[in-house]
Design an enzyme around this catalytic site. Sequence first.
Site, PDB file in Angstrom:
ATOM      1  N   HIS A 156       0.850  -1.201   0.000  1.00  0.00           N
ATOM      2  CA  HIS A 156       0.000   0.000   0.000  1.00  0.00           C
ATOM      3  C   HIS A 156       0.889   1.255   0.000  1.00  0.00           C
ATOM      4  CE1 HIS A 156      -3.220   2.703   0.981  1.00  0.00           C
ATOM      5  NE2 HIS A 156      -4.073   1.761   1.346  1.00  0.00           N
ATOM      6  N   GLU A 261      -0.739   0.984  -5.471  1.00  0.00           N
ATOM      7  CA  GLU A 261      -0.652  -0.241  -4.688  1.00  0.00           C
ATOM      8  C   GLU A 261      -0.688  -1.489  -5.572  1.00  0.00           C
ATOM      9  OE1 GLU A 261      -3.798  -0.115  -1.684  1.00  0.00           O
ATOM     10  OE2 GLU A 261      -3.945   2.033  -2.006  1.00  0.00           O
TER      11      GLU A 261
HETATM   12  O1  LIG Z   1      -7.261   3.080   6.511  1.00  0.00           O
HETATM   13  P1  LIG Z   1      -6.621   1.856   5.942  1.00  0.00           P
HETATM   14  O2  LIG Z   1      -7.111   0.590   6.596  1.00  0.00           O
HETATM   15  O3  LIG Z   1      -5.120   1.949   5.969  1.00  0.00           O
HETATM   16  O4  LIG Z   1      -7.058   1.758   4.446  1.00  0.00           O
HETATM   17  C1  LIG Z   1      -6.893   2.823   3.585  1.00  0.00           C
HETATM   18  C2  LIG Z   1      -7.462   2.480   2.215  1.00  0.00           C
HETATM   19  O5  LIG Z   1      -6.745   1.411   1.675  1.00  0.00           O
HETATM   20  C3  LIG Z   1      -7.111   1.006   0.356  1.00  0.00           C
HETATM   21  O6  LIG Z   1      -6.568   1.822  -0.600  1.00  0.00           O
HETATM   22  C4  LIG Z   1      -8.584   0.772   0.202  1.00  0.00           C
HETATM   23  O7  LIG Z   1      -8.962   0.669  -1.128  1.00  0.00           O
HETATM   24  C5  LIG Z   1      -9.392   1.855   0.849  1.00  0.00           C
HETATM   25  O8  LIG Z   1     -10.748   1.447   0.863  1.00  0.00           O
HETATM   26  C6  LIG Z   1      -8.920   2.092   2.249  1.00  0.00           C
HETATM   27  O9  LIG Z   1      -9.709   3.070   2.847  1.00  0.00           O
END
Ligand SMILES: O=P(O)(O)OC[C@H]1O[C@H](O)[C@H](O)[C@@H](O)[C@@H]1O
Length: 286
Positions: A156, A261
């Site tokens: 990510h 990602e």
């Molecule tokens: O807040 P987190 O659990 O780190 O996730 C952050 C983001 O990650 C990804 O990109 C997903 O597609 C999102 O839906 C999510 O909100």
Amino acid sequence: MSSKTVTLQHPTGSSASIELFGAHVSSWKAPDGVERLYMSRKTSLTGPAPIRGGIPICFPFFGPPPTADQASSDPLLAPHTAPELSNLTHGFVRTASWDLVSSTSTSATFSFPSSSVPSTYGGLDIGYTVTLTEKGLKTELSATSKERIKVKMAFHTYHAVSDSDKSEIEGISPGLKTKNNLAGGAESIWQGGKIGMKNEIATVALGAAGEELILHDGPSNVAISSSGLPDVLLWNPKDKAGTSVWSDMEVGDAKRFTCVEPAIIEEWKVLEPGEKFIASQALSVL
Ligand SMILES: O=P(O)(O)OC[C@H]1O[C@H](O)[C@H](O)[C@@H](O)[C@@H]1O
């Protein structure tokens, strides 16, 4: 730096820091000394919440864990329904401390403690290696399961940019299917060109990770490639950063990063017993 941080230094002048919590890359500086990863000033580097910024490792599921109902129709998902996972998104390896196995000045290898793997997995060995290259950074996750299971994952990566409104992603091939998660997963066929990051975005390009993508940020470009990861998710919460939804960022922080990602998101990957799963991401300044 505390002993909970591993630092790498390349003869070219590039450097990286990896936190034991989440085996989380929290800094990558290219040979020009410029930081290439966003880190929230409001995040803790030692938990308990996932670190906001850098390179979170999302594994062995992405998003919320599967429900008991989903697992009853697909038993290979059952390990992910351990009660202790019910409130976790993006897996459990980003919210526990890893062990440092070995390191050199340019590379470090970590293993995820077996005692932190929920017993529902019946044995899952997870390793991670971070390597500085001449102009880049490589991250590689490996996993072997004793039992047949299904996994998802993502690196990510929060790329630091001078202004995400102006950053663009190049390299998604025309004809690939995309899914817009902000519109209930609405599907389209990508027509080609660059994808801008001016507005809130949560778009998955299916089958894009085999190609080299280029993140443009003014004069500064980063090449992104990966293997073992069929999809790419582009994400930026824009005005929601710093609100109650993402209170671990500051208001305005969304301008400071662009998430690209490399991931397994659309289809679960089946891991056969004893099969070594390897997924890697390579970043390089251009
Ligand atoms: O807040 P987190 O659990 O780190 O996730 C952050 C983001 O990650 C990804 O990109 C997903 O597609 C999102 O839906 C999510 O909100």
